[in-house]
Design a protein around this motif. Structure first.
Motif, PDB file in Angstrom:
ATOM      1  N   ALA A   5     -37.047 -55.287  -8.298  1.00 15.09           N
ATOM      2  CA  ALA A   5     -36.392 -54.309  -9.097  1.00 15.09           C
ATOM      3  C   ALA A   5     -35.132 -54.985 -10.015  1.00 15.09           C
ATOM      4  O   ALA A   5     -34.779 -54.208 -11.099  1.00 15.09           O
ATOM      5  CB  ALA A   5     -35.718 -53.362  -8.306  1.00 15.09           C
ATOM      6  N   SER A   6     -34.774 -55.892  -9.557  1.00 15.73           N
ATOM      7  CA  SER A   6     -33.588 -56.724 -10.623  1.00 15.73           C
ATOM      8  C   SER A   6     -34.272 -57.327 -11.779  1.00 15.73           C
ATOM      9  O   SER A   6     -35.550 -57.556 -12.038  1.00 15.73           O
ATOM     10  CB  SER A   6     -33.026 -57.808  -9.809  1.00 15.73           C
ATOM     11  N   SER A   7     -33.509 -57.453 -12.879  1.00 12.88           N
ATOM     12  CA  SER A   7     -34.175 -57.926 -14.193  1.00 12.88           C
ATOM     13  C   SER A   7     -34.481 -59.272 -14.027  1.00 12.88           C
ATOM     14  O   SER A   7     -35.536 -59.716 -14.746  1.00 12.88           O
ATOM     15  CB  SER A   7     -32.907 -57.687 -15.253  1.00 12.88           C
ATOM     16  N   THR A   8     -33.974 -60.054 -13.350  1.00 13.70           N
ATOM     17  CA  THR A   8     -34.315 -61.419 -13.195  1.00 13.70           C
ATOM     18  C   THR A   8     -34.282 -62.006 -11.802  1.00 13.70           C
ATOM     19  O   THR A   8     -33.391 -61.826 -10.960  1.00 13.70           O
ATOM     20  CB  THR A   8     -33.431 -62.478 -14.076  1.00 13.70           C
ATOM     21  N   LEU A   9     -35.514 -62.712 -11.259  1.00  9.15           N
ATOM     22  CA  LEU A   9     -35.537 -63.254  -9.933  1.00  9.15           C
ATOM     23  C   LEU A   9     -34.966 -64.489 -10.168  1.00  9.15           C
ATOM     24  O   LEU A   9     -35.175 -65.663 -10.922  1.00  9.15           O
ATOM     25  CB  LEU A   9     -37.023 -63.280  -9.739  1.00  9.15           C
ATOM     26  N   LYS A  10     -34.047 -64.941  -8.934  1.00  8.81           N
ATOM     27  CA  LYS A  10     -33.257 -66.219  -9.129  1.00  8.81           C
ATOM     28  C   LYS A  10     -33.934 -67.127  -8.555  1.00  8.81           C
ATOM     29  O   LYS A  10     -33.580 -68.414  -8.896  1.00  8.81           O
ATOM     30  CB  LYS A  10     -31.758 -65.911  -8.566  1.00  8.81           C
ATOM     31  N   LEU A  40     -31.084 -64.094 -21.559  1.00  5.65           N
ATOM     32  CA  LEU A  40     -32.317 -63.489 -22.415  1.00  5.65           C
ATOM     33  C   LEU A  40     -32.655 -62.389 -21.740  1.00  5.65           C
ATOM     34  O   LEU A  40     -32.884 -61.241 -22.389  1.00  5.65           O
ATOM     35  CB  LEU A  40     -33.194 -64.519 -22.725  1.00  5.65           C
ATOM     36  N   THR A  41     -33.206 -62.469 -20.435  1.00  8.76           N
ATOM     37  CA  THR A  41     -33.900 -61.387 -19.889  1.00  8.76           C
ATOM     38  C   THR A  41     -32.791 -60.090 -19.702  1.00  8.76           C
ATOM     39  O   THR A  41     -33.431 -59.053 -19.843  1.00  8.76           O
ATOM     40  CB  THR A  41     -34.346 -61.752 -18.555  1.00  8.76           C
ATOM     41  N   GLU A  42     -31.833 -60.272 -19.369  1.00  4.08           N
ATOM     42  CA  GLU A  42     -30.750 -59.239 -19.191  1.00  4.08           C
ATOM     43  C   GLU A  42     -30.512 -58.596 -20.652  1.00  4.08           C
ATOM     44  O   GLU A  42     -30.615 -57.186 -20.805  1.00  4.08           O
ATOM     45  CB  GLU A  42     -29.408 -59.967 -18.596  1.00  4.08           C
ATOM     46  N   ALA A  43     -30.292 -59.349 -21.786  1.00  5.86           N
ATOM     47  CA  ALA A  43     -30.332 -58.764 -22.988  1.00  5.86           C
ATOM     48  C   ALA A  43     -31.442 -57.882 -23.530  1.00  5.86           C
ATOM     49  O   ALA A  43     -31.556 -56.758 -23.981  1.00  5.86           O
ATOM     50  CB  ALA A  43     -30.115 -59.738 -24.008  1.00  5.86           C
ATOM     51  N   PHE A  44     -32.617 -58.407 -23.122  1.00  4.00           N
ATOM     52  CA  PHE A  44     -33.723 -57.789 -23.405  1.00  4.00           C
ATOM     53  C   PHE A  44     -34.020 -56.438 -22.772  1.00  4.00           C
ATOM     54  O   PHE A  44     -34.303 -55.478 -23.336  1.00  4.00           O
ATOM     55  CB  PHE A  44     -35.111 -58.759 -23.022  1.00  4.00           C
ATOM     56  N   THR A  45     -33.758 -56.609 -21.373  1.00  3.48           N
ATOM     57  CA  THR A  45     -33.781 -55.324 -20.711  1.00  3.48           C
ATOM     58  C   THR A  45     -32.710 -54.293 -20.896  1.00  3.48           C
ATOM     59  O   THR A  45     -33.107 -52.970 -21.187  1.00  3.48           O
ATOM     60  CB  THR A  45     -33.461 -55.501 -18.989  1.00  3.48           C
ATOM     61  N   GLU A  46     -31.411 -54.600 -21.442  1.00  2.00           N
ATOM     62  CA  GLU A  46     -30.590 -53.626 -22.145  1.00  2.00           C
ATOM     63  C   GLU A  46     -31.045 -52.939 -23.442  1.00  2.00           C
ATOM     64  O   GLU A  46     -30.810 -51.959 -23.504  1.00  2.00           O
ATOM     65  CB  GLU A  46     -29.181 -54.250 -22.382  1.00  2.00           C
ATOM     66  N   GLU A  47     -31.729 -53.850 -23.966  1.00  2.00           N
ATOM     67  CA  GLU A  47     -32.086 -53.216 -25.397  1.00  2.00           C
ATOM     68  C   GLU A  47     -33.431 -52.581 -25.276  1.00  2.00           C
ATOM     69  O   GLU A  47     -33.538 -51.282 -25.905  1.00  2.00           O
ATOM     70  CB  GLU A  47     -32.391 -54.508 -26.236  1.00  2.00           C
ATOM     71  N   THR A  48     -34.237 -52.881 -24.553  1.00  2.00           N
ATOM     72  CA  THR A  48     -35.576 -52.053 -24.139  1.00  2.00           C
ATOM     73  C   THR A  48     -35.851 -51.429 -23.030  1.00  2.00           C
ATOM     74  O   THR A  48     -36.634 -50.311 -23.109  1.00  2.00           O
ATOM     75  CB  THR A  48     -36.816 -53.036 -24.540  1.00  2.00           C
ATOM     76  N   GLY A  49     -35.078 -51.444 -22.009  1.00  2.00           N
ATOM     77  CA  GLY A  49     -35.402 -50.876 -20.750  1.00  2.00           C
ATOM     78  C   GLY A  49     -36.424 -51.464 -19.944  1.00  2.00           C
ATOM     79  O   GLY A  49     -36.723 -50.945 -18.528  1.00  2.00           O
ATOM     80  N   ILE A  50     -37.189 -52.352 -20.557  1.00  2.00           N
ATOM     81  CA  ILE A  50     -38.056 -53.157 -19.977  1.00  2.00           C
ATOM     82  C   ILE A  50     -37.547 -54.046 -18.733  1.00  2.00           C
ATOM     83  O   ILE A  50     -36.898 -55.148 -19.482  1.00  2.00           O
ATOM     84  CB  ILE A  50     -39.114 -53.737 -20.767  1.00  2.00           C
ATOM     85  N   ILE A 274     -41.844 -61.319 -26.200  1.00  2.00           N
ATOM     86  CA  ILE A 274     -41.999 -62.557 -27.156  1.00  2.00           C
ATOM     87  C   ILE A 274     -41.464 -62.292 -28.541  1.00  2.00           C
ATOM     88  O   ILE A 274     -40.847 -63.252 -28.986  1.00  2.00           O
ATOM     89  CB  ILE A 274     -43.652 -63.015 -27.101  1.00  2.00           C
ATOM     90  N   GLU A 275     -41.524 -61.301 -29.014  1.00  2.00           N
ATOM     91  CA  GLU A 275     -40.961 -61.023 -30.259  1.00  2.00           C
ATOM     92  C   GLU A 275     -39.357 -60.872 -30.275  1.00  2.00           C
ATOM     93  O   GLU A 275     -38.710 -61.508 -31.311  1.00  2.00           O
ATOM     94  CB  GLU A 275     -41.418 -59.679 -30.896  1.00  2.00           C
ATOM     95  N   PHE A 276     -39.048 -60.425 -29.326  1.00  5.41           N
ATOM     96  CA  PHE A 276     -37.486 -60.507 -29.216  1.00  5.41           C
ATOM     97  C   PHE A 276     -36.856 -61.682 -29.102  1.00  5.41           C
ATOM     98  O   PHE A 276     -35.911 -61.931 -29.501  1.00  5.41           O
ATOM     99  CB  PHE A 276     -37.119 -59.632 -27.524  1.00  5.41           C
ATOM    100  N   LEU A 277     -37.743 -62.698 -28.344  1.00  8.99           N
ATOM    101  CA  LEU A 277     -37.133 -63.901 -28.391  1.00  8.99           C
ATOM    102  C   LEU A 277     -37.063 -64.723 -29.700  1.00  8.99           C
ATOM    103  O   LEU A 277     -36.215 -65.826 -30.012  1.00  8.99           O
ATOM    104  CB  LEU A 277     -38.058 -64.960 -27.510  1.00  8.99           C
TER     105      LEU A 277
END
Length: 339
Positions: A5-10, A40-50, A274-277
């Motif tokens: 459920a977390s945005s990124t697995l450590k 990156l993943t945190e910013a993407f999740t914040e922007e898209t909810g994915i 990928i487009e977000f990157l």
């Protein structure tokens, strides 16, 4: 709530667990360190909810995807070096991706013509030189590294490592196999010790007085400066940007890149990631976190990276590097570079 459920697995989780993630998630296999991907993943999740789930692998990414086949939970691979991206494509574990956004954002020289992979940052392979023992301007070309004046003064990692093979491949493109073999032999003859360790280990050797110059990727300077112990090593060296001594020759660069997996179950979300990157926002985050160079025109490198000097990239295409890799490997073995 599950670990996914977390945005990124450590840490890399069992792949059966990754496969149970929600369809709205994006699952990424990556060789890159967690601290470099998390922003990156945190910013993407914040922007898209994915949500983005990342499995961090030390090795065997392509082999893992081949073994998993159509059951693989991975949607995206994020890795470094054109050789590793090409390896995945040749193994048939990726699929072509071409969108207007990607084609607009990424210059042609930084992506596969058929969209099998897309570059997201570049790094230069340069010379780390002792500030005390190597005058400024002493190393201006890669060809110069084989000059006997450097005998017993150079340190490098294994000649078989993908970073070294990339540079050797570029040498083959510019000079052909015969001259490249002579260059490799000259470089080997100038080594202060048997090739060993990573790029940072070579800088440590310069600090310790074991050698005076080494080959390394630019971003390692950023990593060393961020580490209290390694900052001492970094402070003893200067970054010099050698070029190939040919018309149009510049400093050798390679990429970190991304590809869509063949088995992707969340293709729409994966394409969004990928487009977000390739957005200016993500490029700034990624380049800052990695101490690398953005590939999207109009996006500047960080102040730290710009302070190292001006980069004039070589004119060899990434496809040419990939094509010459077999010759580079063969020539490195023929001179027994690591022996």
């Amino acid at each position: 709530m599950s670990a996914l459920a977390s945005s990124t697995l450590k840490f890399a989780l069992p792949f059966t667990l990754l496969a149970s993630s929600a369809l709205a998630d994006v699952n990424v296999y990556s060789y890159r360190q967690p601290e470099l991907i998390a922003p990156l993943t945190e910013a993407f999740t914040e922007e898209t909810g994915i949500k983005v789930n990342v499995a961090y692998l030390v090795e065997g990414l392509t082999e893992r995807l081949k073994a998993e086949g159509d059951r693989s939970p991975a949607d995206v691979i994020l890795t470094v070096d054109i050789a590793r991206l090409t390896e995945a494509v040749d193994a048939g574990v990726t699929q072509p991706l071409m969108t207007d956004t990607l084609a607009k954002n990424i210059p042609a020289e930084f992506h596969d013509p058929e969209g099998n992979w897309w570059g997201v940052t570049t790094r230069a392979r340069i010379v780390y030189a002792s500030k005390e023992r190597v005058p400024e301007g002493a190393v201006t070309t890669y060809e110069d590294l084989a000059d006997p004046k450097w005998k017993g003064r150079i340190c490098t990692r294994s000649g078989m490592h993908t970073y070294m093979i990339g540079l050797t491949s570029a040498y083959v493109v510019h000079h052909g196999p015969e001259e490249t073999k002579a260059w490799l032999q000259g470089l080997k003859d100038n080594l202060a010790r048997r090739p060993q360790g990573d790029d940072r280990a070579q800088v440590k050797a310069i600090w310790a007085g074991e050698c005076d110059i080494s080959l390394g990727n630019t971003y390692y300077m950023g990593e060393m400066l961020a580490d209290e112990e390694q900052r001492v090593w970094a402070d003893t060296v200067r970054l010099d940007f050698p070029r190939f001594d040919v018309e149009g020759g510049g400093t050798h660069v390679n990429i970190s890149g991304v590809a869509l997996t063949k088995a992707s179950r969340n293709k729409e979300e994966a394409i969004q990631f990928i487009e977000f990157l390739t957005s200016h926002h993500a490029q700034e985050i990624y380049a800052e976190a990695n101490s690398e160079y953005p590939v999207v025109p109009g996006t500047e490198a960080s102040d730290l990276v710009k302070s190292w000097g001006e980069l004039h990239p070589d004119n060899v295409s990434l496809k040419q590097l990939a094509d010459e890799r077999p010759d580079a490997l063969r020539l490195t073995e023929e001179v027994d570079y690591d022996g």
